[in-house]
Design an enzyme around this catalytic site. Structure first.
Site, PDB file in Angstrom:
ATOM      1  CB  THR A 121      -0.913   0.004   1.239  1.00 14.90           C
ATOM      2  OG1 THR A 121      -0.118  -0.239   2.410  1.00 14.90           O
ATOM      3  CG2 THR A 121      -1.973  -1.081   1.140  1.00 14.90           C
ATOM      4  CD  GLU A 122       4.870  -0.373   0.872  1.00 15.63           C
ATOM      5  OE1 GLU A 122       5.582  -1.109   1.568  1.00 15.63           O
ATOM      6  OE2 GLU A 122       3.998  -0.800   0.078  1.00 15.63           O
ATOM      7  CB  VAL A 123       1.806   3.242  -4.628  1.00 13.33           C
ATOM      8  CG1 VAL A 123       0.504   2.464  -4.591  1.00 13.33           C
ATOM      9  CG2 VAL A 123       1.823   4.199  -5.813  1.00 13.33           C
TER      10      VAL A 123
END
Length: 244
Positions: A121-123
């Site tokens: 989920t970093e993006v």
């Protein structure tokens, strides 16, 4: 209360991430406790293999945004798992997010329940899966890596097995884990250690080549204006400014 607990059964040490209130987020303290527990396992001649598991419905939600570890400490933890001269088996029965996938990919074997799901989920908070790339990219199918790095969408355990993150996706995670642990108990300490060295060689090459660059890149991303907005939005449970 410790955030990582240890139990022993027939030459297998089980290390349990035990911070369900934070969904086993990777805080500085949890990372340090897990590193210490792994070091104890490395020194203990009675330990033949290590199981890494969790309490609650989340294996790990990724970095603790309120009390994160230093990037160097997290990289050292991933490397400790990969270099441990004993097999590490991840037992997953729930959600895994962001940095938690780095732990899973560092393990030698991964058994996941069929209802587990995974997401990078970093993006969505303005950063990238930089540090976890050290363990993920040598393991994952490259087209799958591109998809899940860029979209942040969740994928299930069957897909995780198909793309190389998970060894076995099973309806009963403990029923699937038992035979693997029994097989490891039959291996000699030297045989297990040297066999692990063979199968982790490519992963360790990635650490040697890329670790410092990825630490610097991660630090720059987390210090950026977009990351500040993304993390604030996450903590405030709202969409970030760029979401459409």
């Amino acid at each position: 209360m410790p955030l990582v607990t240890t139990a022993h059964d027939r030459a297998v040490a089980t290390l349990t991430l035990d911070a369900p209130d934070t969904r086993n987020a990777l805080s500085a303290r949890l990372v340090a406790e897990l590193a210490d527990a792994l070091a104890d396992c490395a020194r203990d001649p009675a330990v033949r293999a290590v199981v890494l598991t969790h309490t609650g419905t989340t294996f790990s939600a990724g970095a603790d945004l309120k009390a994160p570890p230093s990037p160097y400490a997290f990289v050292a933890l991933l490397r400790r798992i990969v270099e441990l001269p004993k097999p590490v088996v991840a037992r997953v029965a729930g959600r895994v997010r962001a940095g938690g996938l780095g732990l899973v990919a560092a393990a030698d074997l991964v058994v996941a329940s069929e209802d587990s799901d995974f997401a990078l989920t970093e993006v969505r908070i303005g950063v990238a899966p930089a540090l976890v790339s050290l363990t993920l990219l040598p393991r994952l199918d490259q087209r799958a890596a591109a998809r899940y790095y860029l979209t942040g969408e969740p994928f299930d355990a069957a897909e995780a097995a198909r793309v190389g993150l998970v060894t076995t996706a099973a309806p009963d995670v403990d029923a699937a884990l038992g035979p693997l642990l029994d097989a490891l108990r039959k291996g000699s300490p030297q045989g297990l250690a040297e066999s692990k060295r063979l199968v982790t060689a490519r992963v360790l090459e990635t650490f040697e080549r890329d670790a410092e660059d990825l630490v610097q890149r991660s630090a720059q991303l987390f210090a950026s204006a977009e990351a500040r907005e993304g993390m604030t939005a996450f903590l405030e449970r709202r969409d970030p400014a760029w979401a459409m």
